[in-house]
Write a protein that holds these residues in place. Structure first.
Motif, PDB file in Angstrom:
ATOM      1  N   GLY A  40     102.445  10.973  51.795  1.00 23.55           N
ATOM      2  CA  GLY A  40     101.531  12.038  51.429  1.00 23.55           C
ATOM      3  C   GLY A  40     100.381  11.520  50.587  1.00 23.55           C
ATOM      4  N   LYS A  41      99.435  12.399  50.273  1.00 25.51           N
ATOM      5  CA  LYS A  41      98.211  12.004  49.578  1.00 25.51           C
ATOM      6  C   LYS A  41      98.450  11.433  48.186  1.00 25.51           C
ATOM      7  CE  LYS A  41      97.329  16.830  48.228  1.00 25.51           C
ATOM      8  NZ  LYS A  41      97.736  16.770  46.816  1.00 25.51           N
ATOM      9  N   SER A  42      99.546  11.843  47.543  1.00 29.44           N
ATOM     10  CA  SER A  42      99.812  11.341  46.195  1.00 29.44           C
ATOM     11  C   SER A  42     100.116   9.846  46.187  1.00 29.44           C
ATOM     12  CB  SER A  42     100.971  12.114  45.556  1.00 29.44           C
ATOM     13  OG  SER A  42     102.164  11.915  46.287  1.00 29.44           O
ATOM     14  N   TYR A  43     100.392   9.274  47.364  1.00 30.02           N
ATOM     15  CA  TYR A  43     100.701   7.851  47.453  1.00 30.02           C
ATOM     16  C   TYR A  43      99.443   6.986  47.519  1.00 30.02           C
ATOM     17  CZ  TYR A  43     103.743   3.882  48.531  1.00 30.02           C
ATOM     18  OH  TYR A  43     104.427   2.698  48.477  1.00 30.02           O
ATOM     19  N   LEU A  44      98.295   7.601  47.714  1.00 34.84           N
ATOM     20  CA  LEU A  44      97.045   6.842  47.784  1.00 34.84           C
ATOM     21  C   LEU A  44      96.746   6.192  46.438  1.00 34.84           C
ATOM     22  CD1 LEU A  44      94.836   9.405  49.755  1.00 34.84           C
ATOM     23  CD2 LEU A  44      95.513   7.136  50.584  1.00 34.84           C
ATOM     24  N   SER A  45      96.473   4.905  46.441  1.00 32.36           N
ATOM     25  CA  SER A  45      96.136   4.208  45.197  1.00 32.36           C
ATOM     26  C   SER A  45      94.660   4.374  44.845  1.00 32.36           C
ATOM     27  CB  SER A  45      96.479   2.721  45.310  1.00 32.36           C
ATOM     28  OG  SER A  45      95.754   2.120  46.368  1.00 32.36           O
ATOM     29  N   ASN A  46      93.833   4.677  45.845  1.00 29.27           N
ATOM     30  CA  ASN A  46      92.410   4.919  45.613  1.00 29.27           C
ATOM     31  C   ASN A  46      92.253   6.336  45.044  1.00 29.27           C
ATOM     32  OD1 ASN A  46      89.634   5.796  46.105  1.00 29.27           O
ATOM     33  ND2 ASN A  46      89.393   3.929  47.309  1.00 29.27           N
ATOM     34  N   HIS A  47      91.902   6.424  43.771  1.00 30.58           N
ATOM     35  CA  HIS A  47      91.847   7.719  43.094  1.00 30.58           C
ATOM     36  C   HIS A  47      90.774   8.636  43.680  1.00 30.58           C
ATOM     37  CE1 HIS A  47      94.742   6.462  40.070  1.00 30.58           C
ATOM     38  NE2 HIS A  47      94.050   5.349  39.874  1.00 30.58           N
ATOM     39  N   GLU A  48      89.658   8.065  44.111  1.00 32.44           N
ATOM     40  CA  GLU A  48      88.601   8.888  44.700  1.00 32.44           C
ATOM     41  C   GLU A  48      89.053   9.491  46.027  1.00 32.44           C
ATOM     42  OE1 GLU A  48      84.937   6.808  45.021  1.00 32.44           O
ATOM     43  OE2 GLU A  48      84.733   6.483  42.858  1.00 32.44           O
ATOM     44  N   TRP A  49      89.736   8.710  46.837  1.00 39.11           N
ATOM     45  CA  TRP A  49      90.245   9.228  48.110  1.00 39.11           C
ATOM     46  C   TRP A  49      91.286  10.317  47.856  1.00 39.11           C
ATOM     47  CZ3 TRP A  49      91.227   4.315  51.626  1.00 39.11           C
ATOM     48  CH2 TRP A  49      89.998   3.689  51.880  1.00 39.11           C
TER      49      TRP A  49
END
Length: 277
Positions: A184-193
């Motif tokens: 899910g989106k919470s796994y994205l390391s890019n904070h802006e994304w």
């Protein structure tokens, strides 16, 4: 007599859900700091899946008192969704609620893995997640103008499924079968994304809320289905335009991520080929 959860069971439920609402269409945080340093704010509820007493929603007479009080019969929800599941027990069945819990617990584990793995993870992993999200948007609900929808109920379901897929990383078809699975989106390391995906989910929720309101106010009349096509009348063309523009905003925002990730951006609405092309 109600078979209430113990404080220990409530603690287990909210921790397993990552202190978030276990409705995969929501996943909002349920705890925050209070102005008083010795207090905290909570909008979370340990809800019974099968009712705690006779006459309650989804009551199962075959269960023992101990089973009704157990964590296996509970789910952590925000106050809104705790009330929702008890308002329509025919729609929110035991199986559906347990599926919510399973998806939410997986998402909570992914959140925890992100914390331990964030220093080692690079942009390649984020790109894989964005490619997964791109597959989630690959459906008529994000390609066709509103007045050209073949099935208006399928449109609403597609929006809901996409929200769940972005939140917990599991995309299902209309029959409930898993099509694709990722994070899910919470796994994205890019904070802006991640922030942009949060905004996209907010936009999609607004679309679903406005769709349901349109039906309630009689602005949208849904007819019967024939040979895979569903007939409907839209009495407010400005509202139809709003649905198109709002979906366009979501697609545009997601496409800005795609460009940065080196992935083909999406276009809304898609161009339909004529018989002369």
């Amino acid at each position: 007599m109600r078979d209430e959860f113990t404080s220990k069971t409530r603690e287990i439920l909210f921790k397993r859900a990552g202190a978030r609402c276990a409705n995969p269409n929501c996943r909002k945080p349920t705890f925050a700091a209070h102005k008083d340093i010795n207090k905290f704010i909570s909008i979370g509820v340990a809800a019974h899946i099968t009712a705690a007493e006779i006459g309650g929603p989804r009551y199962d007479p075959s269960m023992t008192s101990k089973e009704r009080k157990s964590a296996d019969n509970g789910i952590w929800l925000c106050q809104d969704h705790a009330k929702l599941i008890d308002s329509d027990e025919l729609k929110y069945t035991v199986d559906i609620i347990k599926e919510w819990r399973t998806l939410s617990e997986k998402a909570a584990l992914f959140d925890l893995e992100q914390i331990s793995a964030s220093t080692d993870k690079d942009i390649t992993e984020d790109k894989k997640i964005i490619r997964f999200f791109s597959q989630c948007f690959d459906r008529p609900a994000f390609q066709d103008e509103f007045m050209q929808e073949g099935s208006i109920e399928a449109f609403d379901k597609a929006i809901e499924d996409t929200i769940i897929a972005i939140n917990v990383g599991c995309l299902r078809d209309r029959n409930g079968d898993i099509l694709f699975q990722s994070y899910g989106k919470s796994y994205l390391s890019n904070h802006e994304w991640r922030a942009k995906m949060d905004s996209i989910v907010d936009i999609l929720r607004a679309i679903r809320s406005r769709y349901q309101l349109a039906i309630k106010l009689g602005q949208l009349h849904i007819g019967s289905e024939y040979e895979g096509k569903q007939f409907y009348n839209f009495y407010d063309h400005e509202l139809a335009k709003w649905f198109d523009e709002t979906r366009g905003q979501a697609i545009y925002l997601f496409s800005t991520i795609c460009v940065e990730a080196g992935i083909s951006k999406l276009v809304f609405p898609r161009k339909r080929k004529s018989k002369y092309n």
